[in-house]
Design a protein around this motif. Structure first.
Motif, mmCIF file in Angstrom:
data_model
loop_
_atom_site.group_PDB
_atom_site.id
_atom_site.type_symbol
_atom_site.label_atom_id
_atom_site.label_comp_id
_atom_site.label_asym_id
_atom_site.label_seq_id
_atom_site.Cartn_x
_atom_site.Cartn_y
_atom_site.Cartn_z
ATOM 1 N N TRP A 19 -3.807 -23.544 14.962
ATOM 2 C CA TRP A 19 -4.531 -22.900 13.847
ATOM 3 C C TRP A 19 -4.598 -21.382 13.988
ATOM 4 N N LYS A 20 -4.239 -20.861 15.156
ATOM 5 C CA LYS A 20 -4.341 -19.421 15.432
ATOM 6 C C LYS A 20 -5.775 -18.949 15.134
ATOM 7 N N ASN A 22 -7.857 -18.881 12.712
ATOM 8 C CA ASN A 22 -8.265 -19.345 11.388
ATOM 9 C C ASN A 22 -9.258 -20.486 11.555
ATOM 10 N N LEU A 23 -10.174 -20.599 10.640
ATOM 11 C CA LEU A 23 -11.158 -21.681 10.513
ATOM 12 C C LEU A 23 -12.313 -21.584 11.521
ATOM 13 N N LEU A 253 -2.772 -25.715 8.606
ATOM 14 C CA LEU A 253 -4.094 -25.395 8.050
ATOM 15 C C LEU A 253 -4.389 -26.170 6.774
#
Ligand SMILES: O=C[C@H](O)COP(=O)(O)O
Length: 271
Positions: A19-20, A22-23, A253
């Protein structure tokens, strides 16, 4: 396990979603719930094709609670870890903590760590050893940038990264190790290496692993491809005989798209 067109799946495919950055942890819970519902509704067999997500560190406790509480058949891991176990290392995260959070895997040497944070092969090797020390399977990321590819030195470059990170290890330390080949020019760019490029590198990596650690060890290790993988190109990549899975960034994602990547065998039957 159903078989590849060439004959066999002796290694369980791994579909990994990085997901790097993100979120947040609320969004993480929502995505994991939706992903597992989608896959369960589609009768996905998680023993046949393994699925793992790599959320930011701050999401891991929430993901652990959800996976353990609902007994979800989903693996998860960290995007990085410290080479050290504890001490005055501000901002670092120990493999010890990740093991306590139930992480099966940790990415090491992702190109964004190498490029943006100056990680070299020696540090990547120390991180890999730290993961192994805590019973976490490292996913070692290797791969060349555009310039190296244009000069045709991609195999030489990538194998040097492999040797640099695995130096000093013995075959019995490598159980569970996964290698991800990610050509940097194909990450997040929409450019995808052709299936034949993925196979060429996977085969070179396996041959090098065989030279370093013996054929038995090399043929048991899983080799992934990463770089702009989507549901529309995953089947052709995973048809290649030495490619055992994919490391997916952006497309992981979206639960529908990621579930469709996980169900790549469905595309194999339909294309
Ligand atoms: O870790 C994943 C890779 O960096 C690939 O990212 P991407 O699928 O967004 O190109």
């Amino acid at each position: 396990m159903t078989s590849k067109t060439d004959g066999s799946y002796d290694r369980t495919p791994l579909i990994a979603g990085n997901w790097k950055m993100n979120l947040d942890h609320h969004q993480a819970v929502t995505l994991v719930q939706k992903l597992t519902w989608t896959l369960t509704d589609a009768d996905h067999d998680f023993d046949e094709v393994e699925v793992a997500v790599f959320p930011p560190f701050t999401d891991l406790r929430s993901v652990q609670t959800l996976v353990a509480g609902d007994r979800l058949p989903l693996g998860y891991g960290a995007q990085d870890l410290s080479a050290e176990d504890s001490g005055a290392y501000t901002g670092e995260i120990s493999g010890q903590f990740l093991a306590k959070l139930g992480c099966t895997y940790a990415l090491v040497g992702h190109s964004e760590r190498r490029t943006l944070h100056g990680e070299d092969d020696a540090l990547v090797g120390r991180k890999l050893t730290a993961a192994l020390r805590h019973g976490i399977a490292p996913i070692l990321c290797v791969g060349e940038g555009l310039e190296v590819r244009q000069e045709g030195r991609q195999v030489e470059h990538t194998l040097a990264q492999l040797r640099g990170a695995l130096e000093g290890l013995t075959p019995d330390q490598l159980a569970g190790l996964v290698i991800a080949y990610e050509p940097v020019w194909a990450i997040g760019t929409g450019e995808v290496a052709g299936p034949e490029d993925a196979q060429e590198m996977a085969s070179a990596l396996r041959a090098e692993l065989a030279t370093l650690f013996g054929t038995e060890t090399a043929s048991a290790l899983r080799l992934l491809y990463g770089g702009s993988v989507k549901s529309s190109n995953v089947a052709s990549i995973l048809r290649e005989k030495d490619v055992d899975g994919v490391l997916v960034g952006g497309a992981s994602l979206d639960e529908g798209e990621f579930a469709s990547i996980v169900r790549f065998e469905h595309h194999l039957l339909t294309d």
